[in-house]
Design a protein around this motif. Structure first.
Motif, short mmCIF file in Angstrom:
data_model
loop_
_atom_site.label_atom_id
_atom_site.label_comp_id
_atom_site.label_asym_id
_atom_site.label_seq_id
_atom_site.Cartn_x
_atom_site.Cartn_y
_atom_site.Cartn_z
N VAL A 106 -21.84 -56.10 -25.66
CA VAL A 106 -23.26 -55.94 -25.37
C VAL A 106 -23.66 -56.85 -24.20
O VAL A 106 -24.38 -56.43 -23.29
N ALA A 107 -23.20 -58.10 -24.23
CA ALA A 107 -23.54 -59.03 -23.15
C ALA A 107 -22.95 -58.57 -21.82
O ALA A 107 -23.59 -58.70 -20.78
N GLY A 108 -21.75 -58.02 -21.86
CA GLY A 108 -21.15 -57.49 -20.64
C GLY A 108 -21.91 -56.31 -20.09
O GLY A 108 -22.08 -56.16 -18.88
N ALA A 109 -22.40 -55.45 -20.99
CA ALA A 109 -23.18 -54.28 -20.55
C ALA A 109 -24.52 -54.70 -19.94
O ALA A 109 -25.03 -54.04 -19.04
N LEU A 110 -25.06 -55.81 -20.43
CA LEU A 110 -26.34 -56.29 -19.90
C LEU A 110 -26.18 -57.18 -18.68
O LEU A 110 -27.16 -57.62 -18.10
N GLY A 111 -24.94 -57.48 -18.30
CA GLY A 111 -24.69 -58.29 -17.11
C GLY A 111 -24.72 -59.79 -17.34
O GLY A 111 -24.86 -60.56 -16.40
N LEU A 112 -24.61 -60.22 -18.57
CA LEU A 112 -24.60 -61.65 -18.88
C LEU A 112 -23.15 -62.12 -18.91
O LEU A 112 -22.54 -62.27 -19.96
N SER A 113 -22.58 -62.38 -17.75
CA SER A 113 -21.14 -62.63 -17.64
C SER A 113 -20.71 -63.91 -18.34
O SER A 113 -19.63 -63.96 -18.92
N GLY A 114 -21.51 -64.96 -18.30
CA GLY A 114 -21.11 -66.21 -18.94
C GLY A 114 -21.01 -66.09 -20.44
O GLY A 114 -20.04 -66.52 -21.06
N ILE A 115 -22.02 -65.45 -21.05
CA ILE A 115 -22.03 -65.25 -22.50
C ILE A 115 -20.92 -64.28 -22.90
O ILE A 115 -20.25 -64.48 -23.91
N ALA A 116 -20.72 -63.24 -22.11
CA ALA A 116 -19.68 -62.26 -22.43
C ALA A 116 -18.30 -62.90 -22.39
O ALA A 116 -17.46 -62.63 -23.26
N GLY A 117 -18.05 -63.74 -21.41
CA GLY A 117 -16.75 -64.40 -21.31
C GLY A 117 -16.51 -65.33 -22.48
O GLY A 117 -15.41 -65.36 -23.05
N ALA A 118 -17.52 -66.09 -22.86
CA ALA A 118 -17.37 -67.02 -23.99
C ALA A 118 -17.16 -66.26 -25.29
O ALA A 118 -16.29 -66.62 -26.10
N ALA A 119 -17.94 -65.20 -25.52
CA ALA A 119 -17.79 -64.42 -26.74
C ALA A 119 -16.43 -63.74 -26.80
O ALA A 119 -15.83 -63.63 -27.87
#
Length: 54
Positions: A14-27
């Motif tokens: 979900v974070a990757g789809a929304l463009g939140l790269s930092g959160i997506a990488g950590a998750a």
């Protein structure tokens, strides 16, 4: 353990789809670590013959 890994994987997607790269990488990293730990525990329980309580 695998449930937590799936939860973090969904958060990462979900974070990757929304463009939140930092959160997506950590998750994604947390999901991968929990998945590997869950698999190792599953193999250990399988080999030793122990079953989780129902």
């Amino acid at each position: 353990m695998l449930g937590w890994a799936l939860l973090f994987l969904i958060v990462a997607i979900v974070a990757g789809a929304l463009g939140l790269s930092g959160i997506a990488g950590a998750a994604t990293q947390i999901a991968w670590i929990l998945f590997v730990v869950g698999l190792i525990l599953a193999v250990v329980f399988f080999v030793t013959g122990r079953r989780p309580p129902v």
